[in-house]
Enzyme design. Structure first.
Site, PDB file in Angstrom:
ATOM      1  N   CYS A 169      -0.396  -6.532  -4.064  1.00 32.48           N
ATOM      2  CA  CYS A 169       0.115  -6.125  -2.753  1.00 32.48           C
ATOM      3  C   CYS A 169       0.483  -7.381  -1.962  1.00 32.48           C
ATOM      4  CB  CYS A 169      -0.959  -5.342  -2.004  1.00 32.48           C
ATOM      5  SG  CYS A 169      -2.434  -6.349  -1.753  1.00 32.48           S
ATOM      6  N   HIS A 176     -10.794  -9.497  -5.874  1.00 33.95           N
ATOM      7  CA  HIS A 176     -11.754  -9.114  -6.901  1.00 33.95           C
ATOM      8  C   HIS A 176     -11.054  -8.960  -8.238  1.00 33.95           C
ATOM      9  CE1 HIS A 176     -14.875  -7.749  -3.771  1.00 33.95           C
ATOM     10  NE2 HIS A 176     -15.182  -8.926  -4.254  1.00 33.95           N
ATOM     11  N   HIS A 184     -19.401  -4.429   0.452  1.00 34.61           N
ATOM     12  CA  HIS A 184     -18.067  -5.013   0.268  1.00 34.61           C
ATOM     13  C   HIS A 184     -17.831  -6.009   1.414  1.00 34.61           C
ATOM     14  CE1 HIS A 184     -13.658  -5.258   0.142  1.00 34.61           C
ATOM     15  NE2 HIS A 184     -13.747  -4.835  -1.115  1.00 34.61           N
ATOM     16  N   GLU A 190     -15.276  -6.670   3.208  1.00 35.95           N
ATOM     17  CA  GLU A 190     -14.449  -6.239   4.347  1.00 35.95           C
ATOM     18  C   GLU A 190     -15.286  -5.564   5.448  1.00 35.95           C
ATOM     19  OE1 GLU A 190     -10.899  -4.038   3.320  1.00 35.95           O
ATOM     20  OE2 GLU A 190     -10.661  -3.375   5.379  1.00 35.95           O
ATOM     21  N   THR A 210      -9.773  -0.700   4.385  1.00 32.62           N
ATOM     22  CA  THR A 210      -8.364  -0.528   3.991  1.00 32.62           C
ATOM     23  C   THR A 210      -8.178   0.093   2.610  1.00 32.62           C
ATOM     24  OG1 THR A 210      -8.420  -2.797   3.192  1.00 32.62           O
ATOM     25  CG2 THR A 210      -7.481  -2.443   5.386  1.00 32.62           C
ATOM     26  N   CYS A 270      -4.717   0.866   4.179  1.00 33.63           N
ATOM     27  CA  CYS A 270      -3.463   0.110   4.240  1.00 33.63           C
ATOM     28  C   CYS A 270      -2.374   0.832   3.448  1.00 33.63           C
ATOM     29  CB  CYS A 270      -3.652  -1.321   3.761  1.00 33.63           C
ATOM     30  SG  CYS A 270      -3.841  -1.457   1.987  1.00 33.63           S
ATOM     31  N   SER A 290     -13.348  -4.465  -8.247  1.00 33.91           N
ATOM     32  CA  SER A 290     -12.242  -4.210  -7.311  1.00 33.91           C
ATOM     33  C   SER A 290     -12.339  -2.792  -6.773  1.00 33.91           C
ATOM     34  CB  SER A 290     -10.916  -4.422  -8.033  1.00 33.91           C
ATOM     35  OG  SER A 290      -9.890  -3.719  -7.385  1.00 33.91           O
ATOM     36  N   ASN A 306     -10.269  -1.149  -4.809  1.00 37.16           N
ATOM     37  CA  ASN A 306      -9.034  -0.347  -4.878  1.00 37.16           C
ATOM     38  C   ASN A 306      -8.733   0.100  -6.311  1.00 37.16           C
ATOM     39  OD1 ASN A 306      -6.628  -2.068  -5.953  1.00 37.16           O
ATOM     40  ND2 ASN A 306      -7.814  -3.455  -4.673  1.00 37.16           N
ATOM     41  N   SER A 344      -5.224  -6.060  -6.733  1.00 35.34           N
ATOM     42  CA  SER A 344      -5.722  -7.421  -6.979  1.00 35.34           C
ATOM     43  C   SER A 344      -5.499  -7.846  -8.438  1.00 35.34           C
ATOM     44  CB  SER A 344      -7.218  -7.477  -6.647  1.00 35.34           C
ATOM     45  OG  SER A 344      -7.887  -6.375  -7.220  1.00 35.34           O
TER      46      SER A 344
HETATM   47 FE1  SF4 Z   1      -3.693  -5.679  -0.043  1.00 36.02          FE
HETATM   48 FE2  SF4 Z   1      -6.108  -5.443   1.043  1.00 36.02          FE
HETATM   49 FE3  SF4 Z   1      -4.008  -6.142   2.543  1.00 36.02          FE
HETATM   50 FE4  SF4 Z   1      -4.192  -3.673   1.591  1.00 36.02          FE
HETATM   51  S1  SF4 Z   1      -5.582  -4.652   3.054  1.00 36.02           S
HETATM   52  S2  SF4 Z   1      -2.345  -4.953   1.640  1.00 36.02           S
HETATM   53  S3  SF4 Z   1      -5.160  -4.021  -0.408  1.00 36.02           S
HETATM   54  S4  SF4 Z   1      -4.924  -7.311   0.846  1.00 36.02           S
END
Ligand code: SF4
Length: 296
Positions: A12, A43, A131, A133, A170, A198, A226, A228, A271
Site C-alpha cells: 500500500c 510486519h 499491535h 498501532e 486501520t 484505511c 501481519s 492485514n 506489507s
Molecule cells: Fe498501509 Fe497501514 Fe497506511 Fe493502511 S494504514 S495505507 S495498511 S500503512
C-alpha cells in the site's frame, strides 16, 4: 487449473513511503548513523531483511520504549503504524535524530483522538491488543481511550455519562468492525462514529472477497504477524466462504493443496513485497496452469 491474480493486492502507499524513507535515510550522508527502525518497519520478514542490506538496524519487540533504550546514537525511524507521543518525546530528549514514517492514515487517527480528548469525549478505540498501532494511538490520551476488541468488551464498559466517540485501527476486518460498531450503537446511540479503516485495507478485503468467491482456494501471501494479511484470510473464509491459507512464500505451498482445485486465487497483505507474491504466481505457473489476467 486457472490462477486468479486478485487485484488490488500487496504493498500500500503507506508501506511504500515508509520503506523509501528508510532507504533514503540510510543513503543520505547528512542523516546520523547508524539508522535504526523502532520495530519492524512493516510486519514482513522479507521487507525487514531487504533493509538490512542498506545497513539499517531493525529493532523488534512489542515495547517501543524498551527498544528505544537500545539506541545509543544515530537515527530512529518510527514505523508506518506509528508510536505514542511519549516514545517520540523520549527519542528527542535523548538527542536522537528522528524520522517519522507514520502513514498519514494513522496520523489522522492520532489527531482525531487528541482533538476528541481535548473536547472531553470518551473514546472507544476498536483495535487489536498488542499491535503497535493501538499502542501509539491510545498513548495520545490514555485516560480517555478504551480499547475494544470485541462485542464482549462493549458489554463490559462502564463509562458513565458524557459524549462518546468511536474510532478504529486501520487494518481490521470491515465486517468485524461493523459488527462491533453496531453493538456500540445499540448501547450508546449518541456515540459519534469515525470509522478509520484505511482505504488500502478496505479495497484489498473487498477484492479478496469478491474475486476469491470465484476460486476453490485462496492463497494469501503475508507474514504470520501481519494483521492485514491475517484479516484477508479471515474475510475470505468467513465472508466469501472459501478455503484460504496464509503463506510466507512459495516454499510454504504444499502441492497436495492444489489437488482437485480448478481455480486458485492469489492475494497479498499490504506489507508483502511484490516480488514474493510474483514468486508464488510463478510457482503456480510452473505447475502448468493457466494464469488469468488481473481485472481492470
Ligand atoms: Fe498501509 Fe497501514 Fe497506511 Fe493502511 S494504514 S495505507 S495498511 S500503512
Amino acid at each position: 487449473m486457472q490462477v486468479i491474480k486478485i487485484s488490488p493486492r500487496g504493498y500500500c502507499y503507506g508501506v511504500v513511503d515508509a520503506i523509501n524513507l528508510a532507504k533514503k535515510a540510510a543513503q543520505d550522508p547528512h542523516v546520523p548513523k547508524p539508522v535504526h527502525i523502532l520495530g519492524a518497519i512493516v510486519h514482513n520478514r522479507h521487507a525487514v531483511a531487504s533493509l538490512a542490506d542498506y545497513g539499517i538496524i531493525s529493532l523488534d519487540g512489542p515495547d517501543r520504549e524498551a527498544l528505544l533504550d537500545q539506541v545509543k546514537e544515530g537515527t530512529v525511524i518510527f514505523t508506518a503504524h506509528g508510536v505514542s507521543p511519549k516514545v517520540k518525546r523520549k527519542a528527542l530528549d535523548r538527542g536522537l535524530y528522528c524520522i517519522d514514517a507514520t502513514c498519514p492514515d494513522v496520523t489522522r487517527t492520532h489527531a482525531l483522538v487528541r482533538e476528541l480528548a481535548a473536547r472531553g469525549y470518551t473514546i472507544l478505540y476498536i483495535g487489536k491488543r498488542g499491535h503497535p498501532e493501538p499502542e501509539g494511538v491510545i498513548g495520545e490520551a490514555p485516560e480517555r481511550v478504551h480499547l475494544i476488541e470485541s462485542e464482549a468488551d462493549v458489554d463490559r464498559l462502564d463509562i458513565g455519562e458524557g459524549p462518546v466517540a468511536v474510532t478504529t485501527q486501520t487494518t481490521l476486518s470491515i465486517w468485524d468492525t461493523q459488527r462491533v460498531i453496531d453493538c456500540i450503537r445499540r448501547r450508546f446511540p449518541h456515540a459519534e462514529i469515525y470509522n478509520d479503516l484505511c482505504l488500502a485495507t478496505q479495497q484489498r478485503q473487498e477484492a479478496a472477497v469478491e474475486q476469491g468467491r470465484e476460486a476453490d482456494l485462496v492463497l494469501v501471501v503475508g507474514d504470520r504477524r501481519s494483521n492485514n494479511s491475517n484479516r484477508l484470510v479471515q474475510v475470505v473464509q468467513e465472508i466469501a466462504g472459501r478455503p484460504a491459507r496464509l503463506i510466507d512464500s512459495a516454499a510454504d505451498i504444499d502441492p497436495r493443496w492444489l489437488s482437485g482445485v480448478r481455480r486458485v486465487a492469489v492475494t497479498a497483505g499490504s506489507s508483502t513485497p511484490s516480488e514474493i507474491t510474483r514468486e508464488v504466481v510463478r510457482y503456480l505457473e510452473n505447475q502448468d496452469v493457466d494464469v488469468l489476467a488481473p481485472r481492470a
